[in-house]
Design a protein around this motif. Structure first.
Motif, short mmCIF file in Angstrom:
data_model
loop_
_atom_site.label_atom_id
_atom_site.label_comp_id
_atom_site.label_asym_id
_atom_site.label_seq_id
_atom_site.Cartn_x
_atom_site.Cartn_y
_atom_site.Cartn_z
N TYR A 174 -76.48 -11.98 -23.83
CA TYR A 174 -75.09 -12.16 -23.38
C TYR A 174 -74.45 -13.38 -24.02
N ALA B 74 -70.90 -13.83 -25.94
CA ALA B 74 -69.77 -14.16 -25.07
C ALA B 74 -68.83 -15.24 -25.62
N THR C 58 -65.29 -8.10 -23.45
CA THR C 58 -65.88 -9.11 -22.56
C THR C 58 -66.28 -8.48 -21.23
N ARG D 124 -70.11 -8.42 -19.48
CA ARG D 124 -70.43 -8.74 -18.08
C ARG D 124 -71.11 -7.57 -17.37
N ASP E 193 -71.11 -18.37 -16.61
CA ASP E 193 -70.25 -17.37 -17.24
C ASP E 193 -68.79 -17.81 -17.17
#
Length: 593
Positions: free
Chosen positions: A201, A205, A260, A264, A322
């Protein structure tokens, strides 16, 4: 789950989405360290109170583990009253300190957010004028609005909560290692799943969030430009083209939004699987350890409860980490101005006079594309120079060079034999002032708007400045006079009145050299002519470079420079240029009839 491929589309945020730089990771890290140093005392209090709250929360599992251990040993006197009293006391302590943690965390977040806003504003107004001139309106607006809004949540909650989560998880793991070391190893069974998922991730990201932010800035820029130039868009029937451009920018932005969201949608299930793996491994391996007499039933009970408590801080860390991926992009956009070298200039460079001279100047806004070509112009002190010529010829660009806003690519622009580009910006502004068509009325009183030019001016001087620009008539008619609130939320001034306030500031600033770029364009021709005659008395003895399409301004000037295609085609007085029968004479005949 981890091996899911990314979507086939690869949306690209436009390269022109931002004109101000985005801070490098090194710049962002340096700024965050600086923030932490500023608020290290508040951070220490936050971590200390959080540690007390976490330790109090661990009392319950230890008490319950002790009760289970006593029961398994066949004890009959369990002293449940004492256990309940201790648990209640620990619960009260935990409740009180959790409340303190939330309060201190919120205060710390607000203080850091206020620092960030102030730092951005202070740094922005200290940037070289040429940088601010080139900066796109949409980009600036998106930074001070959207990026600050995104950071608000991160600063108020993400940074404090992330610190809380790290301390919380570390204390729980430490307690688990002290209580039942084999169970601490059982927790590590879930680590590969978590690390693999997070690595997948977080490799994708940051770049995705940066592109998403740049895409939004591009949308804001297109919409702002379209609204600001609405009449021009209608006049030239550009509506369909602007709509198509807006649609394209929105598609690019939403493509990154979807990407995005996809990232997630992979991370969150990985976190859930990690939580489940922790509990299964602790209970399964813990049961085996009990059967082999490596740990007791009470230790298993305490360890299982502590492992269950790990779910919340781990989730807290991942959730807010995050959030910080988005915040990191916004911080990078806000602190990116730190990567621009301030226009400090050389404090030793001082003008020895008031003579303004441009010598063989070449300048362009883009590399390899010059707007001005070998322009030379000498302006003696007290001279009124008019720059005339067709739109796009380079008049305003030349005016900004003479005002020290831009530095020439080649050649030099000097004031009193000192290069303007080498002088500190504050010193340039003391000597030379630029007034253009864009004027801003700040929220506050009329007096406050005028005092921006000279903070020590008294009311008599303010009224004299308003009178010099023919603004005292309507200003004296205001209910509260100089104390009248203007700007957003106050009295709405007309564009012409706003222009008069800007000119009144010019009178108060009292520079010896002025560059007027269509400074009376928002007034009707008769009012503009009257104002220019009034200003002529005020500006008598000063050097004035006036850029105008209204040729009566040129008629009154001592010297007229005709600018065509980035060059000075003609230079002389009104009478000389009319007699020469060249470009200026043609302009004069067409304008004067």
């Amino acid at each position: 789950m981890i091996g899911v491929a990314a979507p086939q589309y690869d949306p690209a945020a436009p390269e022109s989405a931002t004109t101000l730089p985005v801070g490098t990771p090194a710049t962002v890290r340096a700024y965050i360290r600086e923030l932490l140093r500023r608020h290290r005392g508040a951070f220490a209090i936050l971590i200390g109170t959080n540690a007390v709250a976490v330790i109090a929360s661990m009392v319950g599992p230890y008490l319950l583990g002790g009760v289970v251990e006593d029961l398994s040993a066949g004890a009959r006197d369990l002293q449940l009253g004492r256990v309940a009293a201790l648990f209640a006391t620990a619960l009260v302590v935990q409740t009180v300190f959790v409340r303190i943690v939330r309060l201190r965390g919120g205060m710390l977040g607000e203080e850091m957010l206020a620092d960030l806003r102030e730092d951005f504003l202070v740094r922005s107004v200290g940037l070289p004028p040429s940088v601010l001139e080139r900066a796109g309106t949409g980009d600036l607006l998106s930074r001070i609005t959207t990026d600050v809004d995104r950071l608000a949540n991160a600063m108020r909650e993400a940074v404090p909560q992330l610190a809380i989560g790290v301390v919380w998880a570390a204390l729980l793991l430490g307690a688990l290692g002290v209580t039942a070391p084999p169970l601490a190893l059982a927790v590590l069974v879930a680590l590969p799943v978590l690390v693999t998922g997070c690595r997948w991730y977080f490799r994708r990201a940051p770049a995705a969030y940066r592109s998403e932010a740049a895409g939004y800035a591009a949308v804001a820029s297109v919409l702002t430009e379209t609204v600001d130039a609405g009449r021009t868009v209608e006049a030239h029937r550009l509506g369909a083209r602007r709509i198509a451009l807006s649609d394209r920018r929105i598609r690019e932005w939403t493509a990154w939004e979807r990407y995005t969201l996809f990232l997630r949608s992979v991370l969150f299930p990985v976190v859930s699987v990690t939580h489940m793996t922790i509990m299964v491994s602790v209970l399964t391996l813990g049961g085996v350890f009990v059967l082999k007499d490596w740990i007791t039933v009470g230790e298993l009970t305490t360890g299982a409860l502590l492992a269950q408590m790990l779910v919340e801080p781990v989730g807290l860390i991942l959730r807010w980490y995050d959030e910080l991926q988005v915040a990191q992009v916004s911080i990078g956009r806000l602190v990116g101005v730190r990567d621009i070298e301030p226009d400090a200039g050389d404090a030793g460079v001082r003008p020895s006079g008031r003579h303004v001279e441009a010598d063989a100047v070449r300048f362009g806004y883009r590399e390899g594309v010059d707007v001005l070509h070998e322009v030379s112009l000498s302006v003696a002190p007290g001279t009124r120079v008019a720059l005339v010529g067709p739109s796009g010829a380079g008049k305003s660009t030349l005016g900004r060079l003479l005002a020290g806003i831009y530095a020439p690519r080649r050649g030099s622009v000097t004031l009193g034999a000192a290069e303007l580009s080498r002088m500190p910006a504050e010193r340039v502004r003391e000597q030379v002032a630029l007034v253009n068509q864009e004027h801003h009325v700040f929220v506050g009183s009329l007096r406050d708007n005028l005092l921006l030019a000279r903070t020590g001016a008294d009311d008599a001087e303010l009224w004299a400045a308003l009178g010099a620009v023919d603004a005292d008539g309507w200003a004296r008619g205001l209910d509260d006079g100089l104390d009248t609130e203007v700007g957003s939320g106050g009295l709405a001034l007309t564009p012409a009145q706003a222009q008069q306030i800007a000119l009144a500031r010019l009178v108060l600033a009292d520079p010896h050299t002025l560059v007027l770029d269509e400074a009376t364009s928002l007034l009707d021709p008769r009012a503009a002519r009257h104002l220019e005659r009034s200003l002529a008395r005020v500006l008598d003895g000063r050097t004035v470079v006036a850029i105008a399409h209204r040729l009566h301004t040129a008629h009154d000037a001592d010297v007229i420079a005709v600018v065509e295609r980035g060059r000075i085609a003609e230079l002389g007085s009104h009478e000389e240029l009319v007699a020469a029968g060249g470009a200026y004479a043609a302009l004069w005949r067409s304008w004067h009839g």
